[in-house]
Design an enzyme around this catalytic site. Structure first.
Site, short mmCIF file in Angstrom:
data_model
loop_
_atom_site.label_atom_id
_atom_site.label_comp_id
_atom_site.label_asym_id
_atom_site.label_seq_id
_atom_site.Cartn_x
_atom_site.Cartn_y
_atom_site.Cartn_z
N HIS A 98 0.85 -1.20 0.00
CA HIS A 98 0.00 0.00 0.00
C HIS A 98 0.88 1.25 0.00
O HIS A 98 0.69 2.16 -0.81
CB HIS A 98 -0.91 -0.05 1.23
CG HIS A 98 -1.75 1.17 1.47
ND1 HIS A 98 -3.13 1.16 1.36
CD2 HIS A 98 -1.42 2.44 1.82
CE1 HIS A 98 -3.60 2.36 1.63
NE2 HIS A 98 -2.58 3.17 1.93
N GLU A 99 1.86 1.29 0.89
CA GLU A 99 2.74 2.47 0.96
C GLU A 99 3.57 2.60 -0.31
O GLU A 99 3.82 3.71 -0.79
CB GLU A 99 3.65 2.38 2.19
CG GLU A 99 2.93 2.31 3.53
CD GLU A 99 1.97 3.46 3.75
OE1 GLU A 99 2.15 4.53 3.15
OE2 GLU A 99 1.01 3.28 4.51
N HIS A 154 1.58 4.20 -2.95
CA HIS A 154 1.53 5.66 -2.75
C HIS A 154 2.76 6.31 -3.39
O HIS A 154 2.65 7.28 -4.13
CB HIS A 154 1.54 6.00 -1.26
CG HIS A 154 0.18 6.01 -0.61
ND1 HIS A 154 -0.95 6.48 -1.23
CD2 HIS A 154 -0.20 5.64 0.64
CE1 HIS A 154 -1.98 6.38 -0.39
NE2 HIS A 154 -1.55 5.87 0.74
N HIS A 210 -5.54 7.14 -2.39
CA HIS A 210 -6.50 6.17 -1.88
C HIS A 210 -7.66 6.00 -2.87
O HIS A 210 -8.08 6.96 -3.51
CB HIS A 210 -7.04 6.62 -0.52
CG HIS A 210 -6.01 6.50 0.56
ND1 HIS A 210 -5.81 7.46 1.52
CD2 HIS A 210 -5.11 5.52 0.83
CE1 HIS A 210 -4.84 7.08 2.34
NE2 HIS A 210 -4.40 5.91 1.93
ZN LIG Z 1 -2.57 5.16 2.37
#
Ligand SMILES: [Zn+2]
Length: 253
Positions: free
Chosen positions: A143-144, A147, A153
């Site tokens: 997830h990071e 990013h 998101h």
């Molecule tokens: Zn996030």
């Protein structure tokens, strides 16, 4: 604390400095006055791509063997399922290159969105902060990593109001900026359908004052409905498709 305050202020002030801090496991206390600064993000930042599909990274030396293995597991998914190649540094970073630095944090998990252009003659790290709980889950490391590759998101998509309703009554006002949608002038969905299973989607009760009630509900035929959303298992096909499009991978391969 001062460091994060500074990061937050820079994120608010800088045109490129969108920064997310996650609230996995409710490690950010919703009553913490400083948390507003930690979690602020600016939605006006254009998507910034890394200049090469070869991305160098380093793992902090105080990580345990299990944590190192989790980062390797997380990045192997991108190496195997996209044209990106994450390559671990064994020595100094090549001059003039930015590298991803996975490092431990007591409580915070988060990173900056997208590539941060290097100063002229500069080089340096793009930090990914991971608490012990975040470091224990390859899906959160992914997830990071998504990013820093440039993804916001899922529930911040420009078209999200067609798919979800935000229950602001259950969210402290200082966290309302966490639920802003991005503009279609600065972000794109690549025509990927809205994905409730995305590893980039918040859970249904993110930042809730009362976690037994949702803060995000799905719109089903125009009617708000409670349902599960988000997960920490790993990127979906939709998440990976966006990365492949962004970095111009050969989609026929
Ligand atoms: Zn996030």
């Amino acid at each position: 604390m001062f460091q994060f305050l500074l990061l937050g202020l820079l994120a608010g002030a800088g045109a490129w400095g969108t920064e997310y801090f996650e609230n996995y496991y409710n490690e950010i206390d919703v009553d913490d006055e400083q948390a507003e600064v930690k979690t602020r993000n600016a939605m006006s930042s254009p998507r910034q791509l890394w200049p090469s599909t070869r991305i160098y990274y380093r793992i902090a030396s105080d990580c345990s063997p299990e944590e190192v293995a989790n980062v390797h597991t997380a990045l192997a998914t991108f190496n195997e399922q996209s044209c990106l190649q994450f390559e671990e540094l064994t020595g100094p970073a090549p001059p003039g290159s930015r590298y991803v630095y996975y490092k431990k944090s007591e409580k915070l998990c988060g990173t900056r969105i997208g590539y941060n252009p290097l100063p002229v003659f500069g080089s340096g790290s793009h930090d990914v902060l991971l608490s012990p709980k975040c470091m224990a889950v390859p899906g959160i490391i992914q997830h990071e990593t998504l990013h820093l590759l440039g993804l916001y998101h899922e529930q911040s998509r420009p078209d999200r109001d067609d798919h979800v309703v935000i229950d602001y009554d259950n969210i402290p006002r200082k966290y309302w900026p966490q639920f802003m949608a991005t503009s279609s002038s600065t972000t794109t969905t690549y025509d990927v359908p809205y994905d409730f299973e995305s590893v980039m989607h918040y859970p249904k009760n993110a930042f809730a004052t009362d976690p037994s009630k949702p803060t995000i509900r799905a719109l089903v035929d125009g009617v708000p409905m409670e349902r599960e959303m988000g997960q920490t298992v790993g990127p979906t096909e939709g998440d990976l498709f966006k990365i492949r499009k962004m970095y111009k991978c050969d989609l026929t391969a």
